[in-house]
Design a protein around this motif. Structure first.
Motif, PDB file in Angstrom:
ATOM      1  N   THR A  38       0.807  -1.224   0.000  1.00  0.00           N
ATOM      2  CA  THR A  38       0.000   0.000   0.000  1.00  0.00           C
ATOM      3  C   THR A  38       0.838   1.270   0.000  1.00  0.00           C
ATOM      4  N   ASN A  39       2.169   1.146   0.091  1.00  0.00           N
ATOM      5  CA  ASN A  39       3.036   2.334   0.031  1.00  0.00           C
ATOM      6  C   ASN A  39       3.358   2.751  -1.395  1.00  0.00           C
ATOM      7  N   ILE A  40       3.181   1.838  -2.358  1.00  0.00           N
ATOM      8  CA  ILE A  40       3.578   2.152  -3.732  1.00  0.00           C
ATOM      9  C   ILE A  40       2.514   2.995  -4.416  1.00  0.00           C
ATOM     10  N   ARG A  41       2.943   3.724  -5.439  1.00  0.00           N
ATOM     11  CA  ARG A  41       2.065   4.626  -6.167  1.00  0.00           C
ATOM     12  C   ARG A  41       2.261   4.454  -7.673  1.00  0.00           C
ATOM     13  N   SER A  42       1.521   5.161  -8.462  1.00  0.00           N
ATOM     14  CA  SER A  42       1.464   5.184  -9.923  1.00  0.00           C
ATOM     15  C   SER A  42       2.203   4.082 -10.660  1.00  0.00           C
ATOM     16  N   LYS A  43       3.461   4.365 -11.132  1.00  0.00           N
ATOM     17  CA  LYS A  43       4.151   3.409 -12.000  1.00  0.00           C
ATOM     18  C   LYS A  43       4.381   2.060 -11.322  1.00  0.00           C
ATOM     19  N   CYS A  94       1.202  -9.480 -11.611  1.00  0.00           N
ATOM     20  CA  CYS A  94       0.443 -10.555 -10.944  1.00  0.00           C
ATOM     21  C   CYS A  94      -0.687 -11.102 -11.814  1.00  0.00           C
ATOM     22  N   GLU A  95      -0.949 -10.423 -12.957  1.00  0.00           N
ATOM     23  CA  GLU A  95      -1.961 -10.876 -13.924  1.00  0.00           C
ATOM     24  C   GLU A  95      -3.318 -11.085 -13.269  1.00  0.00           C
ATOM     25  N   ALA A  96      -3.684 -10.157 -12.399  1.00  0.00           N
ATOM     26  CA  ALA A  96      -4.978 -10.239 -11.721  1.00  0.00           C
ATOM     27  C   ALA A  96      -6.087  -9.782 -12.654  1.00  0.00           C
ATOM     28  N   SER A  97      -7.252 -10.399 -12.491  1.00  0.00           N
ATOM     29  CA  SER A  97      -8.414 -10.000 -13.298  1.00  0.00           C
ATOM     30  C   SER A  97      -9.250  -8.951 -12.573  1.00  0.00           C
ATOM     31  N   VAL A  98      -9.022  -8.831 -11.249  1.00  0.00           N
ATOM     32  CA  VAL A  98      -9.797  -7.885 -10.430  1.00  0.00           C
ATOM     33  C   VAL A  98      -8.855  -7.215  -9.430  1.00  0.00           C
ATOM     34  N   LEU A  99      -9.068  -5.920  -9.201  1.00  0.00           N
ATOM     35  CA  LEU A  99      -8.322  -5.184  -8.175  1.00  0.00           C
ATOM     36  C   LEU A  99      -9.312  -4.727  -7.109  1.00  0.00           C
ATOM     37  N   ILE A 100      -9.040  -5.098  -5.854  1.00  0.00           N
ATOM     38  CA  ILE A 100      -9.864  -4.651  -4.738  1.00  0.00           C
ATOM     39  C   ILE A 100      -9.035  -3.659  -3.931  1.00  0.00           C
ATOM     40  N   ALA A 101      -9.524  -2.419  -3.815  1.00  0.00           N
ATOM     41  CA  ALA A 101      -8.756  -1.367  -3.147  1.00  0.00           C
ATOM     42  C   ALA A 101      -9.620  -0.627  -2.149  1.00  0.00           C
ATOM     43  N   ALA A 102      -8.966  -0.113  -1.100  1.00  0.00           N
ATOM     44  CA  ALA A 102      -9.652   0.756  -0.156  1.00  0.00           C
ATOM     45  C   ALA A 102      -9.792   2.127  -0.793  1.00  0.00           C
ATOM     46  N   ALA A 103     -10.776   2.887  -0.381  1.00  0.00           N
ATOM     47  CA  ALA A 103     -11.009   4.215  -0.951  1.00  0.00           C
ATOM     48  C   ALA A 103      -9.840   5.137  -0.673  1.00  0.00           C
ATOM     49  N   GLY A 104      -9.510   5.985  -1.664  1.00  0.00           N
ATOM     50  CA  GLY A 104      -8.493   7.012  -1.469  1.00  0.00           C
ATOM     51  C   GLY A 104      -7.077   6.599  -1.744  1.00  0.00           C
ATOM     52  N   LYS A 105      -6.844   5.396  -2.194  1.00  0.00           N
ATOM     53  CA  LYS A 105      -5.461   4.978  -2.470  1.00  0.00           C
ATOM     54  C   LYS A 105      -5.034   5.446  -3.851  1.00  0.00           C
ATOM     55  N   GLU A 106      -3.808   5.942  -3.952  1.00  0.00           N
ATOM     56  CA  GLU A 106      -3.246   6.406  -5.218  1.00  0.00           C
ATOM     57  C   GLU A 106      -2.131   5.459  -5.643  1.00  0.00           C
ATOM     58  N   GLY A 107      -1.437   5.802  -6.693  1.00  0.00           N
ATOM     59  CA  GLY A 107      -0.339   4.963  -7.112  1.00  0.00           C
ATOM     60  C   GLY A 107       1.050   5.614  -7.137  1.00  0.00           C
ATOM     61  N   GLN A 108       2.243   4.938  -7.139  1.00  0.00           N
ATOM     62  CA  GLN A 108       3.638   5.515  -7.309  1.00  0.00           C
ATOM     63  C   GLN A 108       4.658   4.592  -7.942  1.00  0.00           C
TER      64      GLN A 108
END
Length: 339
Positions: A132-137, A146-160
């Motif tokens: 959960t520390n990583i962002r965008s790229k 990981c070739e996931a078909s679904v992403l489950i995320a908590a609200a408000g998380k960004e990427g790095q």
């Protein structure tokens, strides 16, 4: 008499060996413990059961026993079973998941993380846990890998950021055919053979055990509307290992530094360890003859307001960037202000 001598020698043997090798007893203890663990693991492997199997066994045996404690709340095995089953039904119905599918989880420290993980296990799905520390790229890279078909995320998380590249692989270093990975770490080996981390080299620094790419932090800072140029580097802090982030900025013409705007930006787009804790406002950034930004002198000057005449700002937790004062500098240097 011979028996007594042999007995005495055997009794003194550990002492003599320890004198020659002070780590002998510790290593021996570790070896005995490892043998015991291997025997225990071998027994368990003969009768394999998954974590889900063990969980469901405990649900039957101790339905009202505490399974999870989080902050001021607690959950029994029975409650955890019900919550995870709800998740499993919802995912099967709405995400159309089936056995063998991979699902990426981008969830923080919360009970829902456990409910979702157990729910996926009940469906026979693979859970790919994202940092959960990583962002965008970096987030996009990990999700793709990981070739996931679904992403489950908590609200408000960004990427790095931050990916391995072929440039970091060194071939034919000592002998033809060998391969080394250049981690960018500067290490020190003491007289007893122990290896210690000293610093990062190149356009990265390490803070709180995490590597930070200065160019990627700078790229984020350049998207702030009043920032013209950004030079990111790490500075030493007394009593801390590694370096903390600092950025020298130049501002666009007729624009002022807005600490609150910059704070909200780095909070949204950068993990806590990569956010510059100190900002230095300059009229122009120093560069080499080939226009490469100079970082060494800036890093040496650090964040001491007695040395630096440029405006300095400090990222105060939950308040934003505030003017750097002598009191703040002293509190940091003396370890009274926690970073």
């Amino acid at each position: 008499m011979i028996a007594l001598i042999l007995f005495t020698l055997l009794a003194l043997l550990p002492v003599l060996v320890s004198w020659r090798n002070p780590y002998f007893l510790g290593d021996l203890k570790y070896s005995v413990r490892e043998i015991q663990i291997r025997k225990h693991v071998a027994k368990l492997q003969r009768k394999f059961s998954s974590l889900l199997d063990r969980f469901l066994e405990q649900v039957k045996k101790h339905p009202q026993k505490k399974f999870l404690v989080f902050e001021d709340s607690s959950y029994t095995y029975s409650q955890a079973d019900r919550e995870s089953s709800k998740v499993a039904r919802a995912l099967r119905t709405h995400a159309h998941l089936k056995e063998g599918d991979t699902v990426a989880l981008f969830l923080g420290n919360q009970p829902q993380f456990v409910w979702v993980w157990l729910g996926l296990a009940k469906l026979g799905c693979v859970a790919s846990l994202l940092n959960t520390n990583i962002r965008s790229k970096s987030l996009l890279h990990c999700f793709s890998c990981c070739e996931a078909s679904v992403l489950i995320a908590a609200a408000g998380k960004e990427g790095q950021e931050g990916q391995q590249t072929e440039k970091k692989k060194l071939k034919d270093v000592f002998v033809k055919g060998d391969l080394y990975f250049n981690s960018g770490d500067l290490l020190r080996i003491d007289s007893e053979g122990f290896v210690y981390f000293q610093d990062r080299i190149g356009d990265t620094f390490r803070w709180k055990g995490e590597n930070v790419a200065t160019t990627e932090v700078a790229d984020h800072l350049l998207t702030v509307d009043f920032v013209e140029e950004a030079n990111v580097y790490g500075v030493k802090v007394p009593g801390h290992e590694g370096r903390i982030g600092m950025a020298a900025l130049t501002l666009k013409e007729n624009r002022k530094f807005d600490g609150e705007v910059l704070y909200q930006h780095v909070k949204n787009f950068l993990p806590s360890y990569a956010r510059p804790r100190f900002i230095r406002i300059q009229d122009a950034l120093a560069v080499t003859g080939t226009f490469k930004q100079l970082k060494t002198k800036l890093a040496e000057e650090g964040f001491d307001p007695n040395i630096i005449q440029d405006p300095l700002f400090f990222l105060e937790d939950n308040k934003g960037y505030v003017p750097m004062s002598q009191d703040i500098f002293s509190s940091i240097s003396e370890g009274r202000l926690k970073l």
